[in-house]
Motif scaffolding. Structure first.
Motif, mmCIF file in Angstrom:
data_model
loop_
_atom_site.group_PDB
_atom_site.id
_atom_site.type_symbol
_atom_site.label_atom_id
_atom_site.label_comp_id
_atom_site.label_asym_id
_atom_site.label_seq_id
_atom_site.Cartn_x
_atom_site.Cartn_y
_atom_site.Cartn_z
ATOM 1 N N MET A 1 -29.099 8.179 0.431
ATOM 2 C CA MET A 1 -28.611 8.574 -0.880
ATOM 3 C C MET A 1 -27.100 8.771 -0.771
ATOM 4 N N GLY A 2 -26.377 8.251 -1.761
ATOM 5 C CA GLY A 2 -24.930 8.327 -1.761
ATOM 6 C C GLY A 2 -24.403 9.699 -2.146
ATOM 7 N N LEU A 3 -23.143 9.906 -1.852
ATOM 8 C CA LEU A 3 -22.489 11.179 -2.127
ATOM 9 C C LEU A 3 -22.464 11.481 -3.630
ATOM 10 N N ARG A 4 -22.201 10.471 -4.446
ATOM 11 C CA ARG A 4 -22.133 10.706 -5.899
ATOM 12 C C ARG A 4 -23.484 11.148 -6.465
ATOM 13 N N ARG A 5 -24.573 10.565 -5.962
ATOM 14 C CA ARG A 5 -25.895 11.004 -6.429
ATOM 15 C C ARG A 5 -26.187 12.420 -5.977
ATOM 16 N N ARG A 6 -25.804 12.752 -4.768
ATOM 17 C CA ARG A 6 -26.016 14.127 -4.292
ATOM 18 C C ARG A 6 -25.250 15.117 -5.151
ATOM 19 N N ALA A 8 -24.407 14.649 -8.293
ATOM 20 C CA ALA A 8 -25.091 14.701 -9.594
ATOM 21 C C ALA A 8 -26.319 15.600 -9.516
ATOM 22 N N TYR A 9 -27.118 15.469 -8.453
ATOM 23 C CA TYR A 9 -28.290 16.339 -8.288
ATOM 24 C C TYR A 9 -27.885 17.797 -8.126
ATOM 25 N N ALA A 10 -26.796 18.048 -7.408
ATOM 26 C CA ALA A 10 -26.325 19.423 -7.227
ATOM 27 C C ALA A 10 -25.899 20.024 -8.565
ATOM 28 N N LEU A 11 -25.190 19.251 -9.381
ATOM 29 C CA LEU A 11 -24.787 19.747 -10.699
ATOM 30 C C LEU A 11 -25.994 20.030 -11.590
ATOM 31 N N LEU A 12 -27.002 19.171 -11.521
ATOM 32 C CA LEU A 12 -28.223 19.413 -12.296
ATOM 33 C C LEU A 12 -28.946 20.666 -11.812
ATOM 34 N N ALA A 13 -28.971 20.893 -10.507
ATOM 35 C CA ALA A 13 -29.608 22.100 -9.969
ATOM 36 C C ALA A 13 -28.845 23.348 -10.393
ATOM 37 N N VAL A 14 -27.512 23.268 -10.386
ATOM 38 C CA VAL A 14 -26.701 24.405 -10.833
ATOM 39 C C VAL A 14 -27.001 24.699 -12.302
ATOM 40 N N TYR A 15 -27.086 23.658 -13.117
ATOM 41 C CA TYR A 15 -27.411 23.857 -14.532
ATOM 42 C C TYR A 15 -28.797 24.487 -14.697
ATOM 43 N N GLY A 40 -32.492 14.517 -16.640
ATOM 44 C CA GLY A 40 -31.239 14.092 -16.010
ATOM 45 C C GLY A 40 -31.447 13.611 -14.585
ATOM 46 N N ALA A 41 -32.255 14.351 -13.820
ATOM 47 C CA ALA A 41 -32.523 13.945 -12.435
ATOM 48 C C ALA A 41 -33.253 12.603 -12.400
ATOM 49 N N GLU A 42 -34.184 12.394 -13.313
ATOM 50 C CA GLU A 42 -34.916 11.127 -13.367
ATOM 51 C C GLU A 42 -33.991 9.967 -13.749
ATOM 52 N N CYS A 43 -33.103 10.191 -14.704
ATOM 53 C CA CYS A 43 -32.164 9.142 -15.113
ATOM 54 C C CYS A 43 -31.229 8.760 -13.971
ATOM 55 N N VAL A 44 -30.716 9.754 -13.241
ATOM 56 C CA VAL A 44 -29.838 9.464 -12.109
ATOM 57 C C VAL A 44 -30.604 8.727 -11.017
ATOM 58 N N ALA A 45 -31.855 9.121 -10.773
ATOM 59 C CA ALA A 45 -32.657 8.459 -9.746
ATOM 60 C C ALA A 45 -32.953 7.005 -10.114
ATOM 61 N N ARG A 46 -33.251 6.745 -11.370
ATOM 62 C CA ARG A 46 -33.618 5.385 -11.796
ATOM 63 C C ARG A 46 -32.430 4.463 -11.996
ATOM 64 N N HIS A 47 -31.335 4.999 -12.574
ATOM 65 C CA HIS A 47 -30.254 4.133 -13.049
ATOM 66 C C HIS A 47 -28.908 4.362 -12.373
ATOM 67 N N GLY A 48 -28.811 5.308 -11.473
ATOM 68 C CA GLY A 48 -27.530 5.573 -10.812
ATOM 69 C C GLY A 48 -26.796 6.716 -11.485
ATOM 70 N N TRP A 49 -25.744 7.174 -10.836
ATOM 71 C CA TRP A 49 -25.065 8.375 -11.321
ATOM 72 C C TRP A 49 -24.266 8.139 -12.595
ATOM 73 N N TRP A 50 -23.653 6.961 -12.779
ATOM 74 C CA TRP A 50 -22.821 6.734 -13.962
ATOM 75 C C TRP A 50 -23.665 6.558 -15.227
ATOM 76 N N PRO A 51 -24.567 5.563 -15.310
ATOM 77 C CA PRO A 51 -25.382 5.465 -16.523
ATOM 78 C C PRO A 51 -26.329 6.647 -16.691
ATOM 79 N N GLY A 52 -26.915 7.117 -15.579
ATOM 80 C CA GLY A 52 -27.822 8.262 -15.652
ATOM 81 C C GLY A 52 -27.125 9.525 -16.122
ATOM 82 N N GLY A 53 -25.869 9.697 -15.713
ATOM 83 C CA GLY A 53 -25.090 10.845 -16.164
ATOM 84 C C GLY A 53 -24.830 10.814 -17.659
ATOM 85 N N TRP A 54 -24.538 9.632 -18.206
ATOM 86 C CA TRP A 54 -24.326 9.503 -19.648
ATOM 87 C C TRP A 54 -25.616 9.726 -20.416
#
Length: 110
Positions: A1-6, A8-15, A40-54
């Motif tokens: 897993m890449g740094l950007r996804r980690r 994104a997951y950390a920000l979702l956990a904080v939220y 949000g976690a599912e979107c990032v997992a399926r589509h990556g951090w950029w599209p999943g984040g949006w």
């Protein structure tokens, strides 16, 4: 897993364990199933951090009084949008979402 996804997951956990809990103390709760942080976690997992984040940002904004509610799973496919229009990844429309079996769920009590 890449740094950007980690990140994104950390920000979702904080939220999920921070502002989301504070909102619940004041009577505001997620009006969707699955919850916004799970979506949000599912979107990032399926589509990556950029599209999943949006996609997640659009969902967080929809989840408000007068916004959308009901069963709203993460999309299976990523929309084909130009790179200069990343906001088009998200679904920004309000209103009830179709539940399982095509039934529209009732608005939750505040």
């Amino acid at each position: 897993m890449g740094l950007r996804r980690r990140i994104a997951y950390a920000l979702l956990a904080v939220y999920k364990h921070g502002p989301s809990q504070v909102f619940q103390l004041f009577g505001a709760r997620c009006q969707h199933s699955p919850t916004c942080s799970e979506y949000g976690a599912e979107c990032v997992a399926r589509h990556g951090w950029w599209p999943g984040g949006w996609m997640a940002l659009a969902r967080f904004i929809r989840c408000r009084p007068g916004g959308s509610h009901g069963y709203d799973p993460a999309p299976d496919t990523k929309p084909a949008v130009p790179f200069w229009q990343p906001w088009r990844y998200g679904d920004w429309t309000s209103g009830p979402r179709d539940g399982p079996g095509g039934l529209v769920e009732t608005r939750p009590e505040a």
